[in-house]
Design an enzyme around this catalytic site. Sequence first.
Site, short mmCIF file in Angstrom:
data_model
loop_
_atom_site.label_atom_id
_atom_site.label_comp_id
_atom_site.label_asym_id
_atom_site.label_seq_id
_atom_site.Cartn_x
_atom_site.Cartn_y
_atom_site.Cartn_z
N ASP A 14 0.85 -1.19 0.00
CA ASP A 14 0.00 0.00 0.00
C ASP A 14 0.89 1.24 0.00
OD1 ASP A 14 -1.81 2.01 0.38
OD2 ASP A 14 -2.46 1.37 2.37
N ARG A 28 40.99 22.24 4.14
CA ARG A 28 39.74 21.54 4.42
C ARG A 28 38.59 22.47 4.79
NH1 ARG A 28 40.40 15.95 5.84
NH2 ARG A 28 42.55 15.29 5.56
N ARG A 35 31.83 18.20 1.13
CA ARG A 35 31.90 18.04 2.57
C ARG A 35 30.60 18.40 3.31
NH1 ARG A 35 36.82 17.57 4.69
NH2 ARG A 35 36.38 18.87 6.52
N GLU A 90 32.00 8.95 3.78
CA GLU A 90 32.60 8.87 5.11
C GLU A 90 31.48 9.12 6.11
OE1 GLU A 90 35.94 11.58 5.36
OE2 GLU A 90 36.41 11.24 3.24
N GLU A 146 35.87 9.72 16.38
CA GLU A 146 35.90 11.05 15.79
C GLU A 146 36.18 12.12 16.86
OE1 GLU A 146 35.80 13.24 13.48
OE2 GLU A 146 36.03 11.90 11.77
N HIS A 149 30.92 13.16 4.41
CA HIS A 149 31.73 13.64 3.30
C HIS A 149 31.61 12.67 2.14
CE1 HIS A 149 34.47 15.76 6.48
NE2 HIS A 149 33.27 16.31 6.39
N GLU A 151 29.67 9.34 9.62
CA GLU A 151 29.89 9.57 11.04
C GLU A 151 28.59 9.35 11.81
OE1 GLU A 151 33.37 12.97 10.44
OE2 GLU A 151 31.33 13.58 10.98
N GLU A 156 33.46 7.02 13.26
CA GLU A 156 33.41 6.99 11.80
C GLU A 156 33.88 5.63 11.31
OE1 GLU A 156 34.94 10.37 9.60
OE2 GLU A 156 35.92 9.04 8.16
N GLU A 210 35.71 15.86 -3.24
CA GLU A 210 35.05 15.59 -1.97
C GLU A 210 34.09 16.73 -1.63
OE1 GLU A 210 36.11 14.78 2.76
OE2 GLU A 210 37.56 15.80 1.47
#
Length: 443
Positions: A53, A315, A334, A131, A188, A244, A133, A195, A332
Amino acid sequence: MSKYTKEDVIKLVEDEDVEFIRLQFTDMFGTLKNVAITSSQLEKALNNKCMFDGSSIEGFVRIEESDMYLYPDLDTFAIFPWRPQQGKVARLICDVYRPDEKPFEGDPRYILKKEIAKAKEMGYEFNVGPECEFFLYHTDDNSQPTTITHEKAGYFDLSPVDYGENARRDMVLTLEDMGFEIEASHHEVAPAQHEIDFKYDEALNTADNIMTFKLTVKTIAKRHGLHATFMPKPKAGINGSGMHTNMSLFKDGKNAFYDIEDKNGLSKEAYYFIGGIMKHINAITAIANPLVNSYKRLIPGFEAPVYIAWSAKNRSPLVRIPATRGEGTRVELRSPDPSCNPYLTLALCLAAGMEGIKNKIEPPESVDKNIFDMTEEEKEKENIKGLPENLMEAVRALEEDEFVKGVLGEHIAQKYVESKKVEWKEYISQVSAWETDTYLYRI
């Protein structure tokens, strides 16, 4: 090429003494659902005759058009290692179809498959490595989750400081039993935060793996008397959980993002891919960061990206180019967090990146210094904009981005926006503890 045939699955169920099979699918919001059948109904399910359904699933269909069918993807067959060894439980991830045998336009897996097919027509394969977490918290006397932890471990700490090490080890071993290749696992930055990274794969497999990963982590945590949460920011004052997302395109068996002649080792395709994502990132954010709580993570001071910029050297921007080159060259992103729907998030990233390649969308100049240390004047001079600051800003950006809405399709775009507006209204109507603590005594 398919790994399993119908006959293979039937034989595996018989040989492995599987008694229950969960036919899994994912709703618009990234919540895993399933219909459980016994092995006696397996052949019916493999012939795409299992109905459910759809009106009972938020964001699917109205009650007058509720009949939906589950079409199992045979290659997703897996046995749950944590279930009994007699009368085992297995799963098949399914696509959702309408009674007229057409794919349901509200099925997130279908949206991703469409974008993968478009990229394939241009000769590209889209690979993704996430990645993921999460936090591990205690449960109360009624087995309900809390935000209580007694540990004070930080980045890369180990036992006995890391109280979650045993649970994390069992998660890794269970995931490996299910066919994952685990590349790393660690504590982490925040207390109780962890992670686990698994190897990249083709995008559809990765999205399936993210859903399986979250189910496995939660199941094993519960066996340790803990609650695993993928909530982006369960506590103020600490780092939140991100996802990430490392992406690469392969063409003719080679990484299309790599160019040895370029100063950054990046091809034109890589630059255009970044340009496409940055062009549409505000609208993508409504999907990649889907909760009111997501924006409590996206604030300065806690390592989460806040500004729309890219770099191969630091970063702090939204998009980072990790140092690895050659076959490992990747982009990447983030900003996504683990509460997102991975099918829709990856579909939008791929679509935006491919639009960048098709239309040769150049990204702005890279920002190779810490953006968090820049003054407002410096950011304005370099035209560095911020991501949406809350869910409503992101939803409005989604409403204004015709390209992103086109990728999602009218069904999902409309229902998603409607639902998130309701969520926002519910949120802003609440009176928080902060408000009473700040205002009650002095107003």
